[in-house]
Design an enzyme around this catalytic site. Structure first.
Site, PDB file in Angstrom:
ATOM      1  N   GLY A  12     -33.810  37.222  16.926  1.00 17.91           N
ATOM      2  CA  GLY A  12     -34.920  37.791  16.164  1.00 17.91           C
ATOM      3  C   GLY A  12     -35.946  36.713  15.849  1.00 17.91           C
ATOM      4  N   ASP A 143     -32.529  34.887   8.389  1.00 22.95           N
ATOM      5  CA  ASP A 143     -31.341  35.212   7.587  1.00 22.95           C
ATOM      6  C   ASP A 143     -30.857  34.028   6.747  1.00 22.95           C
ATOM      7  OD1 ASP A 143     -31.555  37.581   8.927  1.00 22.95           O
ATOM      8  OD2 ASP A 143     -29.892  37.202  10.307  1.00 22.95           O
ATOM      9  N   MET A 189     -34.132  42.512   5.275  1.00 22.70           N
ATOM     10  CA  MET A 189     -33.171  42.116   6.318  1.00 22.70           C
ATOM     11  C   MET A 189     -32.223  41.028   5.793  1.00 22.70           C
ATOM     12  SD  MET A 189     -35.339  42.074   9.825  1.00 22.70           S
ATOM     13  CE  MET A 189     -35.422  43.534  10.833  1.00 22.70           C
TER      14      MET A 189
HETATM   15  O1  F6P Z   1     -31.108  37.887  12.660  1.00 28.21           O
HETATM   16  C1  F6P Z   1     -32.414  38.162  12.290  1.00 28.21           C
HETATM   17  C2  F6P Z   1     -32.603  39.620  12.072  1.00 28.21           C
HETATM   18  O2  F6P Z   1     -33.955  39.814  11.720  1.00 28.21           O
HETATM   19  C3  F6P Z   1     -31.668  40.280  11.067  1.00 28.21           C
HETATM   20  O3  F6P Z   1     -32.054  40.066   9.739  1.00 28.21           O
HETATM   21  C4  F6P Z   1     -31.722  41.712  11.522  1.00 28.21           C
HETATM   22  O4  F6P Z   1     -30.568  42.441  11.138  1.00 28.21           O
HETATM   23  C5  F6P Z   1     -31.780  41.579  12.994  1.00 28.21           C
HETATM   24  O5  F6P Z   1     -32.381  40.329  13.273  1.00 28.21           O
HETATM   25  C6  F6P Z   1     -32.554  42.653  13.707  1.00 28.21           C
HETATM   26  O6  F6P Z   1     -32.477  42.401  15.057  1.00 28.21           O
HETATM   27  P1  F6P Z   1     -33.268  43.165  16.174  1.00 28.21           P
HETATM   28  O7  F6P Z   1     -34.713  42.814  16.020  1.00 28.21           O
HETATM   29  O8  F6P Z   1     -32.697  42.658  17.454  1.00 28.21           O
HETATM   30  O9  F6P Z   1     -32.994  44.632  15.948  1.00 28.21           O
END
Ligand code: F6P
Length: 419
Positions: A12, A143, A189
């Site tokens: 992410g 995170d 998040m």
């Molecule tokens: O790990 C970073 C993060 O933003 C988390 O907080 C969240 O759960 C996840 O990525 C979301 O991931 P994606 O964008 O792949 O759905």
């Protein structure tokens, strides 16, 4: 012959991951006598496997500088798991072939715990296959759950977004409370760690200030205690402002909200805890509510980034180049807090094996006894990370001037590879 750097973004993105790319490229350009080009994998490791490499030397100096204030992942990111060397041997071999074909001596992987694991594995296989490549993990995750480093680039800006958003939305609900909305819920998040939710508490200045309730993944959700707390806030302050982490679980260990999909790493896709909590408020107390899921808005809100975060994100990128020049491999630059007051930090380094696949959650001592707030020690830790503003420049249309790179591709020399 000078070796090239291969840089890839992973997982992410964050509001400041491009500031790290900027740190890498600017520092490499300052060391042209010892480093060749900086190549970037298109969409992270997937692009590396497909030999889709972006030649950053074709980008203008001003555009590289503009990465410092541009959100998103400028070269594209991915969630792609390289399994163990035994299971995915062909992929590792292909990686090494691509690195060899493009004279890469340094592989920089900019990501979280899963990416540290990948970078570590690449460093191992490089040695085994007789093409040693210096692998450097570069930390990033909103995170804030990487071990060893005091905090993670990306987190401070999201923390600032969440603190400011709950502060502002609480002013709204407070105005409406006497005749309309009594409860506002903001979902944030953070996956299994409550750092981002905790940052909501930075909006508080005095006793009774919002948010009145924070729901952490580290604390099992207790419906009765939660409703009592909401009722008390409404009766005392006229309204209740709540921050809920997407990773909150019930006493049975199940997420309050799980979208039902999983990513390549097997992580459940989270999101949707706010409407679940809103239903609980409606059923239990009948108050009128509003809720919001900050979702990608928080992860891309570069307009409200923390200056501290931007500086640290740039610094870890620059440090990765320095570590490479010192001949290091299997390491990651980390942020070390030197003092709290005044807040001082410096860059140190750690072994990737200490970071890979580990999650640092909020310690219990950072969460109040009742489970709904943060302690003074958590506040001391969090506060400096959101300090300072680093507004992007704006154009005459009133929009931020975010850069768009040319992304000129390097000519492929290897056969196609299916990913
Ligand atoms: O790990 C970073 C993060 O933003 C988390 O907080 C969240 O759960 C996840 O990525 C979301 O991931 P994606 O964008 O792949 O759905």
């Amino acid at each position: 012959m000078k070796k090239n750097i291969l840089y890839a973004q992973s997982g992410g993105v964050t509001p400041v991951i491009n500031a790290t790319a900027c740190g890498v490229i600017e520092t490499a350009r300052q060391n042209r006598d010892r480093i060749g080009k900086v190549l970037a994998g298109r969409d992270g490791i997937i692009g590396v496997l497909r030999e889709e490499l972006i030649d950053t030397t074709r980008e203008r100096k001003a555009d590289i500088a503009g990465l410092r204030h541009t959100p998103g992942g400028a070269f594209g990111s991915c969630r792609y798991k390289l399994r163990s060397i035994e299971e995915s041997r062909r992929e590792y071999e292909r990686l090494i072939e691509v690195l060899k074909a493009h004279n890469v001596g340094y592989f920089f992987y900019n990501g979280g715990g899963d990416s540290a694991d990948t970078a570590y594995k690449v460093s191992q296989i490089g040695k085994k296959l007789g093409f040693p490549v210096q692998c450097i993990g570069v930390p990033k995750t909103i995170d804030n759950d990487l071990p060893v480093t005091d905090n993670c680039p990306g987190f401070g800006s999201v923390a600032k977004y969440v603190a400011v958003s709950i502060l502002e939305a609480s002013l709204d609900v407070a105005s409406m409370a006497s005749s309309s909305t009594k409860v506002f819920i903001l979902e944030v998040m953070g996956r299994h760690a409550g750092w981002i939710a905790a940052a909501g508490a930075l909006a508080q200045r005095e006793d009774g200030d919002p948010p009145h309730v924070i729901l952490f993944p580290e604390i099992p959700f207790d419906r009765k205690a939660f409703l009592a707390r909401v009722k008390q806030a409404v009766e005392t302050h006229g309204y209740c402002s709540i921050v809920v982490s997407e990773g909150v679980r019930g006493p049975d260990g199940r997420f309050l909200a799980e979208a039902g999909t999983r990513d390549a790493f097997g992580h459940a896709q989270l999101g949707g805890a706010a409407p679940v909590v809103a239903e609980i408020v409606k059923d239990g107390l009948g108050y009128k509510y509003h809720w919001a899921v900050s979702d990608y808005l928080q992860r891309s809100a570069r307009h409200i980034a923390s200056e501290t975060d931007v500086e640290q994100a740039w610094a870890v990128g620059a440090a990765a180049v320095k570590l490479a020049l010192e001949g290091k491999s299997g390491v990651m630059p980390v942020i070390k807090r030197v003092s709290n007051d005044p807040y001082r930090w410096k860059i140190a380094e750690t072994r990737l094996s200490r970071v890979a696949n580990r999650e640092k959650k909020m310690p219990r001592s950072y969460i109040t006894k009742n489970g709904f707030g943060i302690t003074p020690s958590a506040r001391r830790y969090l506060e400096p990370l959101i300090r300072g503003e680093a507004y992007p420049p704006y154009d005459k249309h009133g929009l931020p001037k975010y850069v768009r790179l040319k992304k000129a591709m390097v000519k492929k020399v290897l056969p196609e590879f299916e990913v």
